[in-house]
Every structure is written in structure tokens, then in C-alpha cells.
Scaffold this motif. Structure first.
Motif, PDB file in Angstrom:
ATOM      1  N   LEU A  90       0.964  -1.296   0.092  1.00  0.00           N
ATOM      2  CA  LEU A  90      -0.036   0.011  -0.032  1.00  0.00           C
ATOM      3  C   LEU A  90       1.011   1.299  -0.078  1.00  0.00           C
ATOM      4  CD1 LEU A  90      -2.481  -1.253   2.770  1.00  0.00           C
ATOM      5  CD2 LEU A  90      -2.801  -1.484   0.325  1.00  0.00           C
ATOM      6  N   LYS A  91       2.019   1.154  -0.626  1.00  0.00           N
ATOM      7  CA  LYS A  91       2.940   2.417  -0.488  1.00  0.00           C
ATOM      8  C   LYS A  91       2.587   3.478  -1.453  1.00  0.00           C
ATOM      9  CE  LYS A  91       6.171  -0.559  -3.574  1.00  0.00           C
ATOM     10  NZ  LYS A  91       7.470  -0.909  -3.692  1.00  0.00           N
ATOM     11  N   THR A  92       1.759   3.267  -2.635  1.00  0.00           N
ATOM     12  CA  THR A  92       1.376   4.285  -3.434  1.00  0.00           C
ATOM     13  C   THR A  92      -0.151   5.065  -3.074  1.00  0.00           C
ATOM     14  OG1 THR A  92       0.628   2.708  -4.999  1.00  0.00           O
ATOM     15  CG2 THR A  92       2.758   3.464  -5.405  1.00  0.00           C
ATOM     16  N   ALA A  93      -0.216   6.282  -3.233  1.00  0.00           N
ATOM     17  CA  ALA A  93      -1.470   6.952  -2.781  1.00  0.00           C
ATOM     18  C   ALA A  93      -2.712   6.518  -3.652  1.00  0.00           C
ATOM     19  CB  ALA A  93      -1.397   8.485  -2.886  1.00  0.00           C
ATOM     20  N   GLN A  94      -2.355   6.053  -4.815  1.00  0.00           N
ATOM     21  CA  GLN A  94      -3.369   5.529  -5.941  1.00  0.00           C
ATOM     22  C   GLN A  94      -3.595   4.106  -5.959  1.00  0.00           C
ATOM     23  OE1 GLN A  94      -5.494   7.989  -6.790  1.00  0.00           O
ATOM     24  NE2 GLN A  94      -4.340   9.620  -5.806  1.00  0.00           N
ATOM     25  N   GLU A 116       6.773   7.258  -0.212  1.00  0.00           N
ATOM     26  CA  GLU A 116       6.132   5.777   0.334  1.00  0.00           C
ATOM     27  C   GLU A 116       5.673   5.703   1.817  1.00  0.00           C
ATOM     28  OE1 GLU A 116       8.512   2.682  -1.054  1.00  0.00           O
ATOM     29  OE2 GLU A 116       8.315   3.071  -3.188  1.00  0.00           O
ATOM     30  N   PHE A 117       6.750   6.285   2.420  1.00  0.00           N
ATOM     31  CA  PHE A 117       6.716   6.172   4.004  1.00  0.00           C
ATOM     32  C   PHE A 117       5.502   7.059   4.430  1.00  0.00           C
ATOM     33  CE2 PHE A 117       7.883   8.454   7.937  1.00  0.00           C
ATOM     34  CZ  PHE A 117       8.086   7.439   8.765  1.00  0.00           C
ATOM     35  N   TYR A 118       5.264   8.282   3.643  1.00  0.00           N
ATOM     36  CA  TYR A 118       4.328   9.248   3.979  1.00  0.00           C
ATOM     37  C   TYR A 118       2.781   8.426   3.748  1.00  0.00           C
ATOM     38  CZ  TYR A 118       0.604  12.729   3.551  1.00  0.00           C
ATOM     39  OH  TYR A 118      -0.342  13.792   3.505  1.00  0.00           O
ATOM     40  N   THR A 119       2.939   7.753   2.784  1.00  0.00           N
ATOM     41  CA  THR A 119       1.706   7.025   2.158  1.00  0.00           C
ATOM     42  C   THR A 119       1.035   6.290   3.124  1.00  0.00           C
ATOM     43  OG1 THR A 119       2.381   7.528  -0.014  1.00  0.00           O
ATOM     44  CG2 THR A 119       0.523   5.836   0.319  1.00  0.00           C
ATOM     45  N   MET A 120       1.998   5.310   3.628  1.00  0.00           N
ATOM     46  CA  MET A 120       1.753   4.247   4.550  1.00  0.00           C
ATOM     47  C   MET A 120       1.441   4.912   6.097  1.00  0.00           C
ATOM     48  SD  MET A 120       4.665   1.586   3.986  1.00  0.00           S
ATOM     49  CE  MET A 120       4.085   0.098   4.939  1.00  0.00           C
ATOM     50  N   VAL A 121       1.998   5.931   6.526  1.00  0.00           N
ATOM     51  CA  VAL A 121       1.645   6.706   7.443  1.00  0.00           C
ATOM     52  C   VAL A 121       0.445   7.268   7.608  1.00  0.00           C
ATOM     53  CG1 VAL A 121       2.349   8.522   9.125  1.00  0.00           C
ATOM     54  CG2 VAL A 121       3.897   7.110   8.346  1.00  0.00           C
ATOM     55  N   ASP A 122      -0.034   7.945   6.334  1.00  0.00           N
ATOM     56  CA  ASP A 122      -1.335   8.620   5.993  1.00  0.00           C
ATOM     57  C   ASP A 122      -2.351   7.683   5.998  1.00  0.00           C
ATOM     58  OD1 ASP A 122      -2.433  11.161   5.782  1.00  0.00           O
ATOM     59  OD2 ASP A 122      -3.184  10.151   3.995  1.00  0.00           O
ATOM     60  N   PHE A 123      -2.090   6.284   5.530  1.00  0.00           N
ATOM     61  CA  PHE A 123      -3.132   5.353   5.690  1.00  0.00           C
ATOM     62  C   PHE A 123      -3.415   4.849   6.981  1.00  0.00           C
ATOM     63  CE2 PHE A 123      -3.872   0.645   5.744  1.00  0.00           C
ATOM     64  CZ  PHE A 123      -5.029   0.662   4.954  1.00  0.00           C
ATOM     65  N   VAL A 124      -2.571   4.696   7.977  1.00  0.00           N
ATOM     66  CA  VAL A 124      -3.200   4.322   9.225  1.00  0.00           C
ATOM     67  C   VAL A 124      -3.482   5.392  10.115  1.00  0.00           C
ATOM     68  CG1 VAL A 124      -1.617   2.454   9.198  1.00  0.00           C
ATOM     69  CG2 VAL A 124      -0.739   4.184  10.060  1.00  0.00           C
ATOM     70  N   LEU A 182       0.397  13.953   9.294  1.00  0.00           N
ATOM     71  CA  LEU A 182       1.653  14.456   8.728  1.00  0.00           C
ATOM     72  C   LEU A 182       1.260  15.671   7.881  1.00  0.00           C
ATOM     73  CD1 LEU A 182       4.187  11.640   8.104  1.00  0.00           C
ATOM     74  CD2 LEU A 182       3.934  12.938  10.170  1.00  0.00           C
ATOM     75  N   ASN A 183      -0.191  15.928   7.867  1.00  0.00           N
ATOM     76  CA  ASN A 183      -0.539  17.153   7.103  1.00  0.00           C
ATOM     77  C   ASN A 183      -0.632  16.560   5.489  1.00  0.00           C
ATOM     78  OD1 ASN A 183      -1.522  19.529   6.242  1.00  0.00           O
ATOM     79  ND2 ASN A 183      -0.377  20.477   7.878  1.00  0.00           N
TER      80      ASN A 183
END
Length: 977
Positions: free
Chosen positions: A428-432, A461-469, A474-475
Motif C-alpha cells: 500500500l505504498k502508493t497513494a492511488q 512511500e513512507f508518508y503514504t503508509m503513515v497517512d493510511f494508518v 503528517l498534514n
């Protein structure tokens, strides 16, 4: 009608003029009565004004007032103390309000911003970090001060500490949790248009899902009294009637009990009860697993300092992430820290790769049995989804990522899903990502990612995973990229300034502090006391003559020069060279299909006879010998892993020619048969199934192949996580034998360059990001070096390390302490092995050592004379070469040497085997003796011992190294006990 009065002789104007002339200053204004003045002063002022109004009007002539002294200046205190901006050259940071210039009477502010003052200039950024303007700032800034920056009116609101600004905290907002945006139907289906009717239907389902109340149907007293648990080992405590103190479900005082953290607050009229993990699971949990369950529980219950209910369990492979998750789900399904309330969750969804569906089902049955919890598996079209969404028999649903996309609308129609577990969540490392959008559409706040590989491979990718959970923590990504990703990457560049380094380190540290609250990462080292020994060998296989000829023909073709300027051709050329490293016959088979237009052009430069040469692959020859040694020496089995289906076909042909029985699992294997293959291999003897041929991409994650104790990784992947996942298939819970891992690569070719890049990424694991990945990240010089074939007998990787071990297979000694300041100057000149610093060829100077007398007093040595060399005697070329050599060997200030992790390995040069054999007299064996010489003394036994016996513990690999042909040039060894 008033009587006439003559005007005064002295006019008021002249009086005032004379007063101004005498004082040369205007009269001071009367002091304004502020709201902060004392009550007595106000009363006196009001009384004086009233008395003045009561006085009758004067009848005498007007006289000019006498000259008076100006009033003293009195500070008018305000509600907040002024904050002065720093002087020119220093820094200051403020939160401000800003708005565009407007002529409106009632003005409003457009937004918040951050003002940074440095060097006499003020820079304005909005709350997302976007630059809005810059202007000179000379005067002090106070709370309430107004100024103009970049066409904007701003007002200073408060001051920001420098540490907070460097960490980027103002750009993260208030860290309040925002509701996760529900993806639209366009995003979910990845289409450009959808009908209004379909979108309205989707919105209606989402709205009904969000507003649906969770109604708990209470059971009658008769049903409660008549029900008896059918479990043989029932650990549930019976509630006591008329008990004032809440009774937990399980006994918190029992031996080995695991009690969860209590919430900080409780609703009015409610009591807190201890949440205790079921003893049936607790007795099987190890210490690190107990900590993992408690960590995830606190995250999903919102007990951490961040505002969210998501977590990432990033333990390495083999640490029992599945068991920890089952313990958490079983606890949440049955208990609640608020006494009398319904359990925390009712429905749980586990999303995983299709290869792991049966593994999850088996794990639930293994730990909880078939009677405690209902597990619904959606693996085919025969199952009815409503049995899970509408029924009460199933509390947990296991589904594959691909299947989830097909049934997401049906899941939204049913009851709410309270928690989602995403196994192998690095997908799940990509926003789309379609699967990520499908999970977000369920509107579930509690989300957990399980991943055995480090997730800091790329900051996006790190941001995408953090924003997923934890959505919004992280804004927005644009703000994150501007205020975190860019400064961190900029600080890692070679020419970064001190200011860039300070800012980048502060942002990196703040990011680690925030995410460390919900990311748990443990390495496999903690398993050392539970599992047998594991030894990893990196085997450098020398290319055969035919293989080297094919390699030289490819890099010498005109296509090679074209590849340096085209990323697409570079990627294709890399793939071709990887196939040559595996086996040149792969080119022949691939070109016959005519799938790629660049390959026939490459093949024109290659003699066709070389592609058909039998045994043209050095790695295949070594694998042939290794499998033979393993098969004849014992009853162990082997897992053989490759990243490519075409390479697996070549390996299958080799196994067939050797008459070795094997099982194969790749992308074409049906999902419902994969677990059966794993179970069959783990149970069968080597005579029936000796090799398990495994695709690293299809089955390299999550499988337990403990029936084998040896694993061969035939080729490497650019991403080290892929190889690490595959290598962990045999060294897992339940393994009884010592494990041996063989990583095979072609020495001097592209294989070795891929390995170096893997090690570079692994060595930077302590940082948050490694900026390069893939062919597009290579410069032209890097590509040219990437395609070079090094045919020298020395190992290129070992030379890059600058290691002085001599290839003896012994670990390098631990680095000594840093030299004291008294020796820094001498150390910088270069010390040789004799203990001397070479200043010139004629007069070496002995290194100064500090001695002490019997009383502990230092004895100062006599300072030696240093003979300097004349300028015309200095070899400038040699001196420049020495400087460049020291630059390459130097470790940077942050300690991030790219290949430093290779120093954990022992380095063995197989040339020592040949050198020792040449020293032996013909027919000798064992220890080396010549003629009538006496046996060596015991203290010299180490010098005469076989270096191969000391370096390599594996008998099978030792026998392969002793074979004629010298097909292995170098071996790296690492053992974990």
C-alpha cells in the motif's frame, strides 16, 4: 447682549510661541488613562472632572498659563510583554495572521502563517510551508506588530522556539485528527468519468455506513443462566452478583498474566475493568510478542500521545506478527476497558496476499481452535459475503487484496467493520493503490499494517503508509514534501551547508519521534535464544569463459553507448545482463519468441555458439556441485529461490537432469493449492521432495518452509527487502536444524553491482530515506561503471571496503578508540605496520607513546626531530593519489559509510586454498610438513592450520571450494547464534 470686555494685551498665540521657543519642543500630551490603571486613580480623575464642571465660570481676564515642565514618559503596560525581533545576524520565528491588501471597512484575516527573521530579512510562509514573500525587517517585532511582506498584511501573533521551527512542528498544525476523506467512485474504479446515478448511490451507501448506529441486542437472563461454555479449557471468570468491584474476564493476578494499560478517563457513571489477554494465548507469547500486543492495543485504543488509532508493526520476518495480531483481535472481540460496555470491536477484516489466506486460517485454528471464533474466508465466488456482513457467526474475515476490490461495495452495505489488518502492507505504498482506496472506502478508523521489511525505503512511500494508518497526522503530502522530505534529502547531499545539516537533522529527528509512537520495529536478533544457528554465505561465482565473452560482446556493442543516454534502453540492457549472469541460454530462449526489439540487435554481436555452450553459467556449475554435496552428505532439503520465471525454467531443467524430486510454486500456481504444496514439502522426506523451487515475487513472503534447512538465493533483486523476505522462509519458528543460506552472484559483473547497492541501502537503514532506487536514479558515470566487467582475480567489493583482513575468513578486529589529541597530527600523516610515521624515505619518525612511572606520573618523551622534504623532491602525482585514497577510505561525520554493514561478515579469499595446496608436497594431507622436519610447536599450530576449515563451517560448501576449477572467487560469511 453681554457687556463688552477689552481683549488682553498678551495673546495666547504669542504665549504658546514663546513657550515653544523656550523649550524647542511641543508640550507633552496628557497621559491616557488605560484599562490597567488602578481603580483609585480612575475615581480621582472622575471626581476632579465633576468638581471642575461645578465651578462657576471665571469673570477675570484670561491669562496665559505659566510655562511648565513636560510630563515624564510613563510606560503603558499591555496584556502581553513585547517580543523583540533579533538583531541583524540572529534568528527569530513567529506565528502570524496574514491577509491580502483590501479597502474594506471590516477586514478579516485570510489565514495563518509562519514568519522567520534572519540576517535582517523576514520571510513569510503559509501553514503548508509555501513561500509567500520576503522583506527587510529592521525594527523589533512585538506581539501585535504589523508589517507588509510580499503584498500581504501580517500581524504577529506569538513567538516560536527555534527548536520547534527546525523540527517543522508549526507546519504539522495542531495535530488534531481529521476525518479520513472517503474516496470517490472515480478514484476507486480509476476511471475518468462515472454517471451521476452511480456516484449518488455510492455516496448514499457511505452516508448510511457512517450514520449507522451500533445496536447491541441484550440477551435475556434465562439464556445467560442456561448457557454453558463448551470449551475444555475455560479461563473466563464468572461475574459475581451484587459485586461492587468489576470482575475482569480473565484473572489479572494469575501467573504469567498479561494486563493491558488502563484508559486515562472513564465516562460518567462507568467503571474501568482490567483487560487481560486470554491465558490460552499468553502461555504461547514470548517476551517481545507480549510487548507487541500491548503496543498495538494502546495504539488502536487511542492511548498514545498522537491523535489516532492506527499502528504499523514492522517486525522482521519470523517474529510472530500473526500470533500477536490474533491475540489483539481476540482480546478486542471479547473485552472492553469500560465495564458493562460491549466489546471494542465486532467485525475484523484481514487483507493479505492470496498466498497467505490459508496460512492465516490455519493460524487462527492453531491458537484459538475451531470453536472459539468464526473465521470467514473469501477465496472464491461460492462464498456468500452476507454471511459475514449480516450474520453473527463470523467475527473475522480473511480476504486477498485483489478480491477486496471486487467486493468493497458489498462490504459497505453490511454492518460496520471496526478494524482492518493489512498484512504485507508495504503493498500500500502508493497513494492511488486500488486496495488502499478500497480499505479507505470502508471508513474504518482502526487500521494496522503488518510488514516484515523496513518501510523507510522512500519518503513518499513512507508518508503514504503513515497517512493510511493515521490520516492527516503528517498534514498534506505537498506540505510534507516541502517541509520534511526536501530538507532531509538536501541535508544528505555532499555539498550541504551547516544550516542545511542542522535543519535536515532536526526534521528527521522530529519525524522519527512522531512516527515512533505508532511504529514498532524489532530485528530477528531477539530470536537467537529460540531458534538454531543461522549462517549466511555470499558466494562470488567466477563467470565461465563463454559467459565472459557474451558479457563483453554486449557491453562492446553500439547499443551500450545508446543506453547511457536513454533510461528505457538502460533498463532493458540491465535486464539482459542479469540474464547473462544467470545463464547465457536465457538470451537464446528469449530471443526466439521475438518479444523485445532491442535483443536481436544485441544478439547480432554475440556468436550464437556461445549461447548454446553447455554449462556456460558459473552459478549453475556451483549450484550443481552444491546440491550434489547436500544430497549425498545427509537428509536435508533445499529451498531454491529465483526472481524470474524464465530462470526457474532453467533451474527446473537442471533438477530434472540430476533426477532430483522437486515442488514448484510461482505466479501460475493456483492460490488454493499453494498451502498444500508447502505442507507436503514440510512433511515429506528428501527422497520424495528434495528441492522446493520458489518464486521470490509469488511466494517469498509469509510462507513457513521449515522442512528445509538450506536455502539458495540464485539471483538478486534491487530491493534488499525482497531478498531478505525470501531468505527468511526456513529460519522460522519450528525449525530444528542449523540453517545455511547461500546468496549466489557472478563476480565482477552486474550481479556484484546489485549486491553493492543492496548493501548500501541496508547500511543506510538508520536514516529515513535512500534517495535512489532503480535505473532512473543512476548518473551517466554510474551507468558506465554498472556495465563494466571486472575480470581481475580480486574481489571488487572487498577492494571497495578497503579491508586489511587479507581474506583469511576471520572477522576484522573491533575499531580502536579514537586517538587522543596529542596523536592526531601524527595519525594524520599515516602510520605503517611497523609503528612508524613515514615523513620521507630516509628518516622515519617513531610514534610517540606515553609511559608512566611507578607513581602513575606521565614520563614525557623527547620530541623527535622531523626532517622535512624539499619541494623539488616531492612526487605531486603520488601525493594527490594518496589524498584521493584517504578520501575514499574516510568515514563521514555521520558514520554513514555506504558499505559499513559488510564489516559484519568474515571475508574469505579462495586463493588461499590454492596457495596452501601449492605449498604442500605431493601426497601430503592434513598439516603441512616437509622432509624430516619436526612437527611445529603447539603455539605455531594456527599458522599451519587449514584456513578453509577455520573460515567455512559448512562441510558441503567446503567440499565445493576444494573442487578443481576455482569456480568460486570469494565468500562472505555471517553467523547468527
Amino acid at each position: 447682549m453681554k457687556p463688552f470686555k477689552a481683549p488682553s494685551v498678551v495673546s495666547a498665540q504669542s504665549s504658546h510661541a514663546s513657550q515653544y521657543a523656550a523649550t524647542s519642543e511641543p508640550p507633552a500630551k496628557k497621559r491616557r488613562i488605560s484599562s490597567n490603571d488602578s481603580t483609585d486613580n480612575k475615581i480621582e480623575a472622575v471626581t476632579a472632572a465633576a468638581n471642575f464642571l461645578k465651578k462657576p465660570k471665571p469673570t477675570k481676564r484670561f491669562q496665559a498659563p505659566a510655562q511648565r515642565k513636560p510630563l515624564d514618559v510613563v510606560d503603558n503596560p499591555s496584556g502581553s510583554s513585547p517580543i523583540a525581533a533579533p538583531e541583524k545576524g540572529s534568528e527569530g520565528y513567529f506565528t502570524v495572521l496574514w491577509r491580502k491588501f483590501t479597502a474594506k471597512k471590516n477586514k478579516t484575516w485570510d489565514g495563518d502563517g509562519v514568519l522567520s527573521v534572519s540576517g535582517g530579512y523576514a520571510s513569510l510562509q503559509d501553514i503548508s510551508g509555501k513561500e509567500m514573500g520576503r522583506t527587510a525587517c529592521k525594527g523589533p517585532l512585538l506581539v501585535g506588530s504589523e508589517l507588509s511582506v510580499g503584498g500581504k498584511e501580517i500581524e504577529v501573533e506569538s513567538m516560536i522556539p527555534k527548536a520547534d521551527f527546525l523540527a517543522g512542528r508549526p507546519f504539522l498544525g495542531s495535530m488534531k485528527k481529521q476525518p479520513a476523506p472517503v474516496p470517490s467512485l472515480k478514484e476507486i474504479d480509476e476511471v475518468s468519468r462515472v454517471t451521476n446515478k452511480a456516484q449518488a448511490k455510492h455516496d448514499k451507501i457511505v452516508a448510511s455506513q457512517k450514520d449507522k448506529p451500533n445496536v447491541e441486542v441484550a440477551a435475556s437472563k434465562a439464556s445467560k443462566s442456561s448457557f454453558k461454555a463448551p470449551l475444555l479449557n475455560n479461563t473466563v471468570q464468572a461475574p459475581k452478583r451484587d459485586s461492587v468491584v468489576p470482575i475482569p474476564r480473565h484473572n489479572p493476578s494469575a501467573e504469567g498474566s498479561l494486563v493491558m494499560k488502563r484508559p486515562r478517563s472513564v465516562p460518567k457513571g462507568k467503571q474501568i475493568v482490567d483487560v487481560v489477554i486470554d491465558p490460552i494465548l499468553t502461555k504461547n507469547l514470548r517476551e517481545h510478542q507480549r510487548a507487541g500486543v500491548a503496543f498495538m492495543y494502546e495504539c488502536v485504543m487511542g492511548m498514545k500521545d498522537y491523535d489516532g488509532e492506527g499502528a504499523i508493526l514492522a517486525d522482521e520476518m519470523g517474529l510472530g506478527k500473526t500470533l500477536q495480531t490474533i491475540a489483539l483481535l481476540w482480546t478486542l472481540l471479547k473485552q472492553n476497558p469500560i465495564y458493562g460496555d460491549a466489546p471494542v470491536i465486532k467485525k475484523a477484516l484481514i487483507v493479505c496476499p492470496v498466498t497467505l489466506i490459508n496460512n492465516w486460517r490455519k493460524e487462527f485454528r492453531k491458537w484459538l481452535g475451531a470453536e472459539r471464533v468464526g473465521v470467514f474466508v473469501a477465496e472464491n465466488n461460492k462464498t456468500r459475503l452476507t454471511d459475514f456482513t449480516m450474520g453473527k457467526s463470523y467475527s473475522v474475515m480473511i480476504i486477498g487484496y485483489e478480491k477486496l476490490r471486487m467486493v468493497q461495495a458489498d462490504l459497505q452495505k453490511g454492518g460496520s467493520i471496526d478494524i482492518v489488518i493489512a498484512d504485507e502492507g508495504h503493498r500500500l505504498k502508493t497513494a492511488q493503490n486500488k486496495s488502499a482506496l478500497a480499505i479507505k472506502s470502508l471508513n474504518t478508523e482502526r487500521r494496522i499494517i503488518l510488514s516484515g521489511t523496513p518501510i523507510q525505503n522512500d519518503l513518499a512511500e513512507f508518508y503514504t503508509m503513515v497517512d493510511f494508518v493515521n490520516p492527516g497526522l503528517l498534514n498534506k503530502y505537498t506540505t510534507f514534501k516541502r517541509e520534511f522530505e526536501t530538507p532531509i534529502l538536501k541535508s544528505q547531499q555532499p555539498g550541504a551547508t551547516a544550516k542545511d545539516l542542522e535543519k535536515g537533522e532536526a526534521r528527521s529527528s522530529e519525524l522519527a519521534n512522531i512516527t515512533g509512537m505508532f511504529i514498532l520495529r524489532r530485528t530477528a536478533e531477539i530470536l537467537s535464544k529460540y531458534l538454531p544457528q543461522k549462517t549466511e554465505y555470499v558466494v562470488f561465482c567466477r563467470p565461465t569463459t563463454a559467459q565472459a565473452s557474451v558479457y563483453r560482446a554486449i557491453i562492446g556493442s553500439p547499443t551500450f553507448n545508446a543506453a547511457l543516454g536513454s533510461p528505457a534502453i538502460s533498463l532493458e540492457l540491465i535486464n539482459v545482463l542479469k540474464k547473462v549472469c544467470n545463464s547465457p541460454t536465457l538470451l537464446l530462449k528469449k530471443s526466439a519468441k521475438g518479444e523485445d526489439i532491442t535483443k536481436p540487435a544485441l544478439l547480432e554481436c554475440i556468436p550464437q555458439g556461445l549461447l548454446r555452450t553447455p554449462g556456460a553459467s558459473g552459478k549453475l556449475q556451483v549450484l550443481d556441485s552444491l546440491l550434489h554435496q547436500i544430497r549425498t552428505m545427509g537428509d536435508e532439503k533445499v529451498v531454491l529461490v529465483s526472481n524470474y520465471t524464465s530462470t526457474m525454467d532453467v533451474l527446473a531443467s537442471l533438477l530434472n537432469s540430476l533426477d532430483y524430486k522437486y515442488l514448484r510454486l510461482d505466479g501460475s500456481t493456483p492460490a488454493n493449492k499453494r498451502q498444500d504444496l508447502v505442507d507436503r514439502f514440510n512433511r515429506s522426506p528428501p527422497s520424495k521432495d528434495f528441492v522446493f523451487l520458489l518464486s521470490a515475487k509469488a511466494g517469498g513472503t509469509g510462507l513457513n518452509l521449515i522442512g528445509a534447512s538450506r536455502l539458495v538465493l540464485f539471483d538478486l533483486d534491487w530491493n534488499p527487502a525482497t531478498d531478505l523476505q525470501a531468505m527468511a522462509r526456513v529460519h522460522r519458528d519450528g525449525q530444528k536444524r542449523p540453517c545455511f543460506i547461500y546468496r549466489m552472484l557472478t563476480q565482477g559483473a552486474l550481479d556484484e553491482k546489485i549486491f553493492q547497492r543492496q548493501v548500501s541501502k541496508t547500511g543506510l537503514a538508520d536514516s529515513i530515506v535512500d534517495g535512489k532506487s532503480g535505473a532512473s536514479g543512476f548518473s551517466k558515470e554510474e551507468l558506465r561503471d554498472l556495465f563494466t566487467l571486472d575480470e581481475s582475480p580480486d574481489c571488487q567489493t572487498h577492494k571497495l571496503l578497503g579491508c586489511k583482513c587479507g581474506g583469511t575468513g576471520l572477522l576484522a578486529p573491533e575499531p580502536l578508540e579514537e586517538p587522543s589529541p596529542a596523536r592526531n597530527d601524527l595519525a594524520s600523516l599515516g602510520q605503517d605496520d611497523s609503528g612508524f610515521v613515514s615523513l620521507d624515505d630516509e628518516a622515519p619518525t617513531e610514534v610517540i607513546h606515553m609511559d608512566y612511572d611507578s607513581d602513575g606520573e606521565a614520563i614525557l618523551p623527547v620530541k623527535p626531530k622531523i626532517k622535512l622534504q624539499k619541494g623539488n623532491q616531492v612526487d605531486m602525482t603520488a601525493q594527490e593519489a594518496e589524498i584521493e585514497r584517504r578520501k575514499r577510505e574516510c568515514i563521514d561525520s555521520a558514520g554513514k559509510t555506504k558499505m559499513l554493514s559488510l564489516m559484519q561478515y568474515a571475508h574469505f579469499d579462495t586463493a588461499l586454498i590454492k596457495a596452501r595446496a601449492e605449498q604442500k608436497p605431493e601426497g601430503a594431507s592434513g598439516e603441512v610438513f616437509w622432509g624430516d622436519e619436526e612437527p611445529p610447536e603447539p603455539e605455531l599450530a594456527v599458522e599451519t592450520a587449514d584456513p578453509l576449515e577455520a573460515a567455512i563451517e559448512d562441510d558441503a560448501l567446503r567440499n565445493v571450494l576444494r573442487e578443481d576449477g576455482a569456480r568460486i572467487g570469494f565468500v562472505l560469511t555471517k553467523t547468527s547464534t
